[in-house]
Scaffold this motif. Structure first.
Motif, PDB file in Angstrom:
ATOM      1  N   PHE A 182     -54.517-121.501 -54.854  1.00 42.76           N
ATOM      2  CA  PHE A 182     -55.001-121.763 -53.492  1.00 42.76           C
ATOM      3  C   PHE A 182     -54.270-122.970 -52.921  1.00 42.76           C
ATOM      4  O   PHE A 182     -53.620-123.719 -53.655  1.00 42.76           O
ATOM      5  N   TYR A 231     -64.551-124.222 -53.245  1.00 45.62           N
ATOM      6  CA  TYR A 231     -64.667-124.072 -51.792  1.00 45.62           C
ATOM      7  C   TYR A 231     -66.109-124.288 -51.336  1.00 45.62           C
ATOM      8  O   TYR A 231     -66.379-125.039 -50.402  1.00 45.62           O
ATOM      9  N   SER A 262     -57.707-122.567 -49.036  1.00 42.54           N
ATOM     10  CA  SER A 262     -57.256-121.257 -48.615  1.00 42.54           C
ATOM     11  C   SER A 262     -56.748-120.489 -49.829  1.00 42.54           C
ATOM     12  O   SER A 262     -55.748-120.874 -50.435  1.00 42.54           O
ATOM     13  N   PRO A 263     -57.450-119.423 -50.242  1.00 43.64           N
ATOM     14  CA  PRO A 263     -57.016-118.697 -51.437  1.00 43.64           C
ATOM     15  C   PRO A 263     -55.669-118.002 -51.213  1.00 43.64           C
ATOM     16  O   PRO A 263     -55.405-117.478 -50.127  1.00 43.64           O
ATOM     17  N   GLU A 312     -55.473-117.912 -60.757  1.00 46.87           N
ATOM     18  CA  GLU A 312     -55.863-118.114 -59.358  1.00 46.87           C
ATOM     19  C   GLU A 312     -54.906-119.117 -58.736  1.00 46.87           C
ATOM     20  O   GLU A 312     -54.337-119.960 -59.439  1.00 46.87           O
ATOM     21  N   MET A 367     -63.330-115.745 -46.573  1.00 52.06           N
ATOM     22  CA  MET A 367     -62.129-116.218 -47.258  1.00 52.06           C
ATOM     23  C   MET A 367     -61.137-115.065 -47.459  1.00 52.06           C
ATOM     24  O   MET A 367     -61.303-114.241 -48.353  1.00 52.06           O
ATOM     25  N   PRO A 396     -57.538-113.978 -48.669  1.00 53.43           N
ATOM     26  CA  PRO A 396     -56.370-114.492 -49.383  1.00 53.43           C
ATOM     27  C   PRO A 396     -55.083-114.311 -48.562  1.00 53.43           C
ATOM     28  O   PRO A 396     -54.908-113.286 -47.894  1.00 53.43           O
ATOM     29  N   ASP A 423     -58.426-110.596 -55.849  1.00 53.61           N
ATOM     30  CA  ASP A 423     -59.480-111.177 -55.004  1.00 53.61           C
ATOM     31  C   ASP A 423     -59.615-112.687 -55.212  1.00 53.61           C
ATOM     32  O   ASP A 423     -59.077-113.224 -56.166  1.00 53.61           O
ATOM     33  N   VAL A 424     -60.370-113.316 -54.337  1.00 54.08           N
ATOM     34  CA  VAL A 424     -60.601-114.756 -54.449  1.00 54.08           C
ATOM     35  C   VAL A 424     -61.167-115.082 -55.832  1.00 54.08           C
ATOM     36  O   VAL A 424     -62.164-114.499 -56.253  1.00 54.08           O
ATOM     37  N   THR A 458     -61.790-120.997 -57.463  1.00 56.32           N
ATOM     38  CA  THR A 458     -61.458-121.249 -56.051  1.00 56.32           C
ATOM     39  C   THR A 458     -62.723-121.187 -55.196  1.00 56.32           C
ATOM     40  O   THR A 458     -62.993-122.094 -54.393  1.00 56.32           O
ATOM     41  N   LEU A 459     -63.493-120.137 -55.397  1.00 57.14           N
ATOM     42  CA  LEU A 459     -64.696-119.938 -54.586  1.00 57.14           C
ATOM     43  C   LEU A 459     -65.739-121.025 -54.854  1.00 57.14           C
ATOM     44  O   LEU A 459     -66.366-121.545 -53.926  1.00 57.14           O
TER      45      LEU A 459
END
Ligand SMILES: *Cc1c(COP(=O)(O)O)cnc(C)c1O
Length: 366
Positions: A311, A345, A320-321, A309, A192, A194, A336-337, A341-342
């Motif tokens: 995305f 995902y 997509s971050p 955050e 991933m 960003p 960072d992601v 979001t993570l």
């Protein structure tokens, strides 16, 4: 020499099979076929084996249609779609689960959206059952093009358009429903990464009362110039603000926007100018199911820039971050992601690719 051999399969010497290793999951067929280099796939066009074509009219509705080898279409230069853009597209993916099953993700939602779009563009609606059945057949007959789990997907592209001649601006008498499929690589080659975005100051994607809420083909060419310019200047895409106040986030290119602040997920509400993404809907439902608060409302760009955050979401990239956003003179880095979001995902792609449970019944095996 080799293409000639492929065309005349009776001349195929067994020895050559060593050079053309069949993908292990491939259904066995009579003729050997060249192997597919899964790792070379990107999000670009590759011709596959089979496609579907049906014809429709207002009086008789849609013909049964037929599966055929991939081939060009014949159209009159006066076709309504070529002159007035009477047409729409859909996009969805077939994926291979770790156990080899091939599934579609909520194809009935694409069918419904296509039907709603057809009504807006004055085209006969393809019945939901026919739409889903055809998509399954196209995936099935291009089965050998479905990448192994984790290495890509088979992107399925249905299109519906006015095919007969029309000189004055009015709906066509005849329509075509065509479905083809293309293998695409994973959007994130190296995990991933960003992306950096810029808010478009000069262009808007859609205005109230227009066609922004449907996948009308005419909505996309006007975005190419601003998108191309942003890419040439180092950004991945542009963010569109609303056309009335130039203050509220609408979309990221052809993907929906999300941001997270204090553990609340925000996404622009559907007002008719935003495309109702199926990935967007699934993220909202998934987030709520795990106890995350979701607010669908107008998202002020100044608020989005203060978020923890951000995305974007759509079939092509799933989630997509966003790493940074530039707006007028200001640049905001999200770092960072983010963990929300993570988490979303991982959960969503797990359901999609069959590596985790599907408690929602979103996947449909072909
Ligand atoms: C297709 C599309 C999306 C994403 O929709 P999905 O159903 O999630 O693929 C978002 N915005 C625009 C403008 C689109 O065309």
């Amino acid at each position: 020499m080799l293409p000639a051999l492929i065309a005349h399969t009776t001349l195929w010497p067994e020895a050559l099979n060593a050079f053309f290793v069949r993908a292990p999951h491939m259904a066995s067929s009579e003729s050997p076929v060249p192997p597919i280099d899964w790792d070379a796939l990107t999000f670009s066009f590759t011709e596959t084996d089979r496609m579907f074509v049906a014809h429709g009219t207002w009086e008789d509705g849609w013909s049964e249609g037929e599966m055929m080898d991939f081939q060009p279409l014949t159209l009159t230069p006066a076709a309504c779609v070529l002159n007035y853009g009477q047409g729409l597209f859909e996009g969805m993916k077939a994926r291979m689960a770790p156990d080899g099953r091939i599934t579609l993700f909520r194809p009935e939602m694409n069918a419904r959206r296509a039907a709603e779009g057809s009504a807006r563009l004055v085209m006969p609606e393809v019945p939901e059952e026919m739409f889903v059945d055809v998509v399954k057949r196209v995936a099935s007959e291009n089965r050998r093009w479905v990448p192994p789990n984790g290495r890509g997907e088979l992107y399925i592209r249905p299109i519906i358009f006015g095919s007969s001649a029309r000189l004055g601006v009015a709906p066509a008498d005849e329509y075509m429903f065509v479905v083809f499929a293309v293998p695409v690589g994973p959007y994130f080659k190296g995990g991933m990464t960003p992306i950096s975005l810029r808010v478009s100051q000069d262009h808007h994607r859609a205005a109230p009362g227009g066609s922004g809420g449907v996948k009308a083909i005419g909505n996309y060419a006007p975005g190419m110039m601003p998108s191309k310019k942003a890419k040439s200047e180092g950004y991945s895409e542009i963010i569109y603000l609303d056309a009335v106040d130039h203050q509220y986030v609408e979309e990221v290119g052809a993907a929906n926007f999300f941001c997270v602040r204090d553990n609340v997920l925000y996404t622009p509400e559907l007002t008719g100018t935003i495309l109702p993404g199926i990935t967007r809907l699934s993220i909202i439902e998934l987030a709520r199911s795990i106890g995350l608060e979701v607010k669908e409302e107008r998202v002020d760009i100044d608020f989005a820039l203060e978020c923890d955050e951000a995305f974007c979401a759509g079939t092509a990239a799933v989630i997509s971050p966003i790493g940074s956003i530039e707006h007028v003179e200001r640049v905001v880095n999200y770092g960072d992601v983010g963990k929300v979001t993570l988490d979303l995902y991982r959960r969503l792609t797990g359901i999609m690719d069959g590596s985790s449970e599907d408690p929602f019944g979103w996947t449909l095996e072909i």
